[in-house]
Scaffold this motif. Structure first.
Motif, PDB file in Angstrom:
ATOM      1  N   ILE A  20       0.871  -1.185   0.000  1.00 49.71           N
ATOM      2  CA  ILE A  20       0.000   0.000   0.000  1.00 49.71           C
ATOM      3  C   ILE A  20       0.905   1.232   0.000  1.00 49.71           C
ATOM      4  N   VAL A  21       0.679   2.112  -0.981  1.00 53.54           N
ATOM      5  CA  VAL A  21       1.537   3.294  -1.176  1.00 53.54           C
ATOM      6  C   VAL A  21       0.635   4.524  -1.220  1.00 53.54           C
ATOM      7  N   THR A  22       0.963   5.562  -0.464  1.00 49.51           N
ATOM      8  CA  THR A  22       0.158   6.793  -0.552  1.00 49.51           C
ATOM      9  C   THR A  22       0.864   7.817  -1.428  1.00 49.51           C
ATOM     10  N   GLY A  23       0.060   8.568  -2.193  1.00 48.41           N
ATOM     11  CA  GLY A  23       0.608   9.644  -3.030  1.00 48.41           C
ATOM     12  C   GLY A  23       1.389   9.107  -4.210  1.00 48.41           C
ATOM     13  N   ALA A  24       0.677   8.463  -5.151  1.00 50.09           N
ATOM     14  CA  ALA A  24       1.453   7.701  -6.144  1.00 50.09           C
ATOM     15  C   ALA A  24       0.992   7.891  -7.590  1.00 50.09           C
ATOM     16  N   THR A  25       0.336   9.016  -7.876  1.00 44.34           N
ATOM     17  CA  THR A  25       0.020   9.243  -9.299  1.00 44.34           C
ATOM     18  C   THR A  25       1.172   9.933 -10.015  1.00 44.34           C
ATOM     19  N   LYS A  26       2.065  10.558  -9.258  1.00 50.34           N
ATOM     20  CA  LYS A  26       3.194  11.269  -9.855  1.00 50.34           C
ATOM     21  C   LYS A  26       4.438  11.049  -8.990  1.00 50.34           C
ATOM     22  N   GLY A  27       5.540  11.534  -9.521  1.00 52.75           N
ATOM     23  CA  GLY A  27       6.768  11.631  -8.739  1.00 52.75           C
ATOM     24  C   GLY A  27       7.263  10.302  -8.186  1.00 52.75           C
ATOM     25  N   ILE A  28       7.829  10.382  -6.982  1.00 50.91           N
ATOM     26  CA  ILE A  28       8.511   9.233  -6.382  1.00 50.91           C
ATOM     27  C   ILE A  28       7.526   8.079  -6.127  1.00 50.91           C
ATOM     28  N   GLY A  29       6.345   8.404  -5.608  1.00 51.22           N
ATOM     29  CA  GLY A  29       5.348   7.360  -5.329  1.00 51.22           C
ATOM     30  C   GLY A  29       4.976   6.603  -6.591  1.00 51.22           C
ATOM     31  N   ARG A  30       4.797   7.321  -7.689  1.00 49.06           N
ATOM     32  CA  ARG A  30       4.448   6.666  -8.958  1.00 49.06           C
ATOM     33  C   ARG A  30       5.587   5.734  -9.405  1.00 49.06           C
ATOM     34  N   GLY A  31       6.823   6.223  -9.258  1.00 42.48           N
ATOM     35  CA  GLY A  31       7.973   5.386  -9.616  1.00 42.48           C
ATOM     36  C   GLY A  31       8.024   4.123  -8.784  1.00 42.48           C
ATOM     37  N   VAL A  32       7.707   4.258  -7.494  1.00 43.68           N
ATOM     38  CA  VAL A  32       7.703   3.096  -6.595  1.00 43.68           C
ATOM     39  C   VAL A  32       6.635   2.093  -7.034  1.00 43.68           C
ATOM     40  N   VAL A  33       5.442   2.593  -7.331  1.00 49.11           N
ATOM     41  CA  VAL A  33       4.357   1.691  -7.757  1.00 49.11           C
ATOM     42  C   VAL A  33       4.739   0.973  -9.050  1.00 49.11           C
ATOM     43  N   GLU A  34       5.319   1.686 -10.003  1.00 52.89           N
ATOM     44  CA  GLU A  34       5.699   1.044 -11.278  1.00 52.89           C
ATOM     45  C   GLU A  34       6.712  -0.079 -11.042  1.00 52.89           C
ATOM     46  N   LEU A  35       7.684   0.182 -10.167  1.00 53.94           N
ATOM     47  CA  LEU A  35       8.698  -0.861  -9.897  1.00 53.94           C
ATOM     48  C   LEU A  35       8.096  -2.044  -9.156  1.00 53.94           C
ATOM     49  N   LEU A  36       7.225  -1.752  -8.184  1.00 53.12           N
ATOM     50  CA  LEU A  36       6.597  -2.850  -7.430  1.00 53.12           C
ATOM     51  C   LEU A  36       5.791  -3.738  -8.372  1.00 53.12           C
ATOM     52  N   VAL A  37       5.011  -3.127  -9.248  1.00 52.94           N
ATOM     53  CA  VAL A  37       4.196  -3.905 -10.196  1.00 52.94           C
ATOM     54  C   VAL A  37       5.123  -4.736 -11.094  1.00 52.94           C
TER      55      VAL A  37
END
Ligand SMILES: NC(=O)c1ccc[n+]([C@@H]2O[C@H](COP(=O)([O-])OP(=O)(O)OC[C@H]3O[C@@H](n4cnc5c(N)ncnc54)[C@H](OP(=O)(O)O)[C@@H]3O)[C@@H](O)[C@H]2O)c1
Length: 253
Positions: free
Chosen positions: A11-28
């Motif tokens: 679960i990641v908060t704040g993830a449509t842009k920036g660092i959070g988005r990068g984290v979500v892309e890598l996790l997926v």
């Protein structure tokens, strides 16, 4: 190296842009089932479309993490959608600024309280995981004098202390807690692009303090956050990992 992430739930908060988005892309990309949020519904829907893959669950919903009740209800929906939670990465910040009390209240309610509320609400799931992992996002602004006395800097420092103490408290339940503190990370639409356009002298003074003469990228910092979140970092807990391309000058003993 196998990070041991396949099939985990994050679960990641704040993830449509920036660092959070990068984290979500890598996790997926690592086969992790992911839930994330941001405030803007259309951007959440677009991000879900952009990152989703047939072999992983991707759950996105709009919520303002400053609204405690709405945020806690979202955390529960996110954990239900994923069938639990192994990794929690609270990424939202209220940002910098020197607007006196307004900033202190905003950074306390967003940076500090949304992190604490998230850790408390998700702890039963993280304890059940057997390899629970929390990665809090700090900042180099917390560990050295930076620009001006700001709520952002002091409250990020508070998060580092919270992270360390929580790591001791939940270690016996096999939950690791770490902070990753990025130096300046440059991306389109991010704070540093805005500063470059509006405060060129300040931007140049920051660039001069980075030995190799460039800021970090989203992908570079996301890789570190995902590694620290992963079972491959099983020995690391209670740490504050400063990842700043040499921006800070202190000797970290
Ligand atoms: N960028 C850097 O140089 C840098 C350096 C050190 C530390 N950090 C830390 O890294 C983290 C991410 O920074 P970033 O620069 O990548 O941030 P960012 O570009 O500002 O991205 C913020 C994300 O959070 C969402 N968001 C903002 N406020 C929210 C709220 N109240 N509730 C829910 N979602 C919210 C945004 O979408 P909406 O606007 O649609 O809500 C967006 O998806 C922060 O903790 C920041 O302090 C960044």
């Amino acid at each position: 190296m196998d990070l041991g992430l396949r099939g985990k739930r994050a679960i990641v908060t704040g993830a449509t842009k920036g660092i959070g988005r990068g984290v979500v892309e890598l996790l997926v990309a690592e086969g992790v089932n992911v839930a994330f949020c941001a405030r803007t519904p259309e951007e959440v829907a677009q991000a879900v479309e952009a990152v989703k893959r047939p072999d992983v669950e991707v759950f996105g919903e709009a919520v303002n993490v400053r609204d405690g009740e709405a945020y806690k209800a979202w955390l529960e929906r996110a954990a239900t959608a994923l069938g639990g939670c192994d990794i929690f990465i609270p990424g939202v910040s209220g940002g910098g600024g020197m607007d006196s009390e307004k900033n202190w209240v905003r950074n306390f309610e967003i940076d500090m309280l949304h992190t604490v509320r998230g850790c408390e609400a998700l702890m039963p799931h993280l304890e059940k995981s057997g390899s629970g992992s929390i990665v809090i996002i700090g900042s180099t602004n917390a560990v050295e004098t930076f620009a001006a006395p700001m709520a952002y800097n002091a409250i990020k420092a508070g998060l580092i202390t919270y992270s360390k103490q929580l790591s001791q408290y939940v270690g016996k339940k096999a939950v690791r807690v770490n902070t990753v503190s990025p130096g300046p990370i440059y991306f389109e639409g991010g704070a540093w692009e805005m500063i470059k356009g509006t405060q060129a002298k300040f931007f140049d003074s920051i660039m001069k303090q980075i030995p190799c003469g460039r800021m970090g990228t989203v992908e570079e910092i996301a890789r570190i956050i995902v590694f620290i979140a992963s079972p491959a970092s099983s020995l690391v807990t209670g740490a504050n990992i400063v990842a700043d391309n040499g921006f800070t000058k202190r000797v970290q003993l």
